[in-house]
Each structure stands twice: as structure tokens, then as C-alpha cells.
Scaffold this motif. Sequence first.
Motif, PDB file in Angstrom:
ATOM      1  N   GLU A 143       0.832  -1.207   0.000  1.00 37.51           N
ATOM      2  CA  GLU A 143       0.000   0.000   0.000  1.00 37.51           C
ATOM      3  C   GLU A 143       0.866   1.256   0.000  1.00 37.51           C
ATOM      4  OE1 GLU A 143      -3.016   0.181   2.965  1.00 37.51           O
ATOM      5  OE2 GLU A 143      -3.880  -1.736   2.372  1.00 37.51           O
ATOM      6  N   HIS A 171       3.914   1.521  -1.088  1.00 36.44           N
ATOM      7  CA  HIS A 171       4.545   1.608  -2.398  1.00 36.44           C
ATOM      8  C   HIS A 171       3.570   2.193  -3.412  1.00 36.44           C
ATOM      9  CE1 HIS A 171       5.637   0.038  -6.387  1.00 36.44           C
ATOM     10  NE2 HIS A 171       6.878   0.311  -5.988  1.00 36.44           N
ATOM     11  N   ASP A 172       2.329   1.726  -3.402  1.00 43.97           N
ATOM     12  CA  ASP A 172       1.330   2.235  -4.345  1.00 43.97           C
ATOM     13  C   ASP A 172       1.071   3.718  -4.130  1.00 43.97           C
ATOM     14  OD1 ASP A 172       1.177  -0.284  -5.346  1.00 43.97           O
ATOM     15  OD2 ASP A 172      -0.750  -0.787  -4.398  1.00 43.97           O
ATOM     16  N   VAL A 173       0.965   4.132  -2.870  1.00 45.20           N
ATOM     17  CA  VAL A 173       0.690   5.550  -2.575  1.00 45.20           C
ATOM     18  C   VAL A 173       1.861   6.426  -3.011  1.00 45.20           C
ATOM     19  CG1 VAL A 173       0.393   7.199  -0.688  1.00 45.20           C
ATOM     20  CG2 VAL A 173      -0.952   5.098  -0.732  1.00 45.20           C
ATOM     21  N   ALA A 210       4.207   5.726  -5.227  1.00 49.17           N
ATOM     22  CA  ALA A 210       4.313   5.703  -6.684  1.00 49.17           C
ATOM     23  C   ALA A 210       3.250   6.592  -7.325  1.00 49.17           C
ATOM     24  CB  ALA A 210       4.183   4.267  -7.189  1.00 49.17           C
ATOM     25  N   HIS A 211       2.048   6.585  -6.786  1.00 48.19           N
ATOM     26  CA  HIS A 211       0.978   7.431  -7.317  1.00 48.19           C
ATOM     27  C   HIS A 211       1.344   8.911  -7.186  1.00 48.19           C
ATOM     28  CE1 HIS A 211      -2.985   9.054  -8.110  1.00 48.19           C
ATOM     29  NE2 HIS A 211      -2.930   9.681  -6.934  1.00 48.19           N
ATOM     30  N   HIS A 212       1.823   9.300  -5.998  1.00 47.13           N
ATOM     31  CA  HIS A 212       2.187  10.706  -5.785  1.00 47.13           C
ATOM     32  C   HIS A 212       3.361  11.119  -6.661  1.00 47.13           C
ATOM     33  CE1 HIS A 212      -0.714  11.731  -2.776  1.00 47.13           C
ATOM     34  NE2 HIS A 212      -0.353  10.719  -1.992  1.00 47.13           N
ATOM     35  N   SER A 252       4.228   9.871  -9.582  1.00 47.22           N
ATOM     36  CA  SER A 252       3.800  10.002 -10.977  1.00 47.22           C
ATOM     37  C   SER A 252       2.920  11.240 -11.158  1.00 47.22           C
ATOM     38  CB  SER A 252       3.070   8.740 -11.428  1.00 47.22           C
ATOM     39  OG  SER A 252       1.845   8.605 -10.748  1.00 47.22           O
ATOM     40  N   ARG A 253       2.112  11.569 -10.161  1.00 50.02           N
ATOM     41  CA  ARG A 253       1.279  12.759 -10.246  1.00 50.02           C
ATOM     42  C   ARG A 253       2.136  14.017 -10.294  1.00 50.02           C
ATOM     43  NH1 ARG A 253      -2.142  14.127  -5.394  1.00 50.02           N
ATOM     44  NH2 ARG A 253      -2.048  16.338  -5.716  1.00 50.02           N
ATOM     45  N   HIS A 254       3.155  14.060  -9.454  1.00 53.59           N
ATOM     46  CA  HIS A 254       4.047  15.228  -9.447  1.00 53.59           C
ATOM     47  C   HIS A 254       4.832  15.322 -10.752  1.00 53.59           C
ATOM     48  CE1 HIS A 254       3.277  16.816  -5.514  1.00 53.59           C
ATOM     49  NE2 HIS A 254       3.439  15.621  -4.955  1.00 53.59           N
ATOM     50  N   ARG A 269       3.773  14.307 -13.680  1.00 51.05           N
ATOM     51  CA  ARG A 269       2.846  14.735 -14.723  1.00 51.05           C
ATOM     52  C   ARG A 269       2.511  16.213 -14.620  1.00 51.05           C
ATOM     53  NH1 ARG A 269      -1.430  10.192 -14.024  1.00 51.05           N
ATOM     54  NH2 ARG A 269      -1.262  11.260 -12.090  1.00 51.05           N
TER      55      ARG A 269
END
Length: 183
Positions: free
Chosen positions: A141, A143-145, A147-149, A151-153, A155
Motif C-alpha cells: 500500500e 509503495h502504491d501511494v 508511486a501514485h504521488h 507520478s502525479r508530481h 505529470r
Amino acid sequence: MLVDGPLAWRRRAPLTVLLVSSGAAVLFHVAGHHPGLNSIGPLLALYSVAAHASWRAGLAGALPVVAEWTHGSAMQPGVALWSALGQSLIVAGWTFSTGTIVRLLGTRQKQLTALAGQLAEERDAAALRAVTRERVRIARELHDVVAHHMSRHLRTGRVRPLRRAVRPRHREHHARRHRRHQP
């Protein structure tokens, strides 16, 4: 004393104590003493044989007790031999059964103790596996959080890509662009 004295060693050598106690009781009866006075010693010795030795030893030990009780009862006036033998068989059978039950309960208790130890080990191992699974789940979890942040930053342009060398003429352009995105 000779009938009941050996009972102190009944756990160390139960069959020997039984034979000595029963033999001494028969000698006591033959000497003309009251047969009821020393009749409990051989029974206690038989119980010890049944409780601490094999069932075969217990059955073999019942024979001298039956003989001693039959002899002592038959010496009483007005008691028939068949009645004395029946009483002896009942008392010896009850004593043998009680000792055997105690031995079997002790064996079962040892088995249950061993099984309880195995169960405790399995329970501890299952708890450790559950903790490990939970740690892995939390790590996934996180790692997913993260990685999401990240990739969002990336983008949205909030994180500058790494560059080995920025050319001097582009340095100012990058600096202006970076200042625009800061709060």
C-alpha cells in the motif's frame, strides 16, 4: 510390618513389593493372626502394579492378591470357599481396574501435553505468518501511494527531471519556469 512395610518402595519395584506383601500376608494368616488386619497392603500393591506397570504385570499381580484374599476369607468361620473366591475376584478386579484407569489417564495426559505443545507452536507460527502478511500488505500500500504521488508530481511538472548539465542559455529559461510553479 512385613506386609505393609515394603509399600514404601511400591513405585520403584511394584511387582516385587506386591509379591512380598501378599506372601507376608499369607504367612500372617497361617500363623493364626486375624486375616482382616493386613488385607489392604496387597491391594495397594496391586493398585501400584496396575498403575505403574503393564496390564500384563497387573493381571499377573492379581493372582497372589486373589489367593491371599481367598485364603484369608476362607479362614473365617461360616464363609464358603466359593464366596471367598468371588469376593476376592471382585475386590482384585476393582483394584486392578482402578490402577489401569489411572495409568491410562496418565498416558493420555502425557499425549495431551505433547499435543498442546505442538498446538502452541503452530499457533505461534500462524501468528508470525499473519504478521508477515500484514507487513507485506502495508508495504504494498505504501509503495502504491508513493508511486501514485510521484507520478502525479511528474505529470504536473512539480518535479524537475534530472539533467547532467544544463546549458547556460537554457538556465534562465528553466529558472523562470520553475518560479512560476512555486506557490
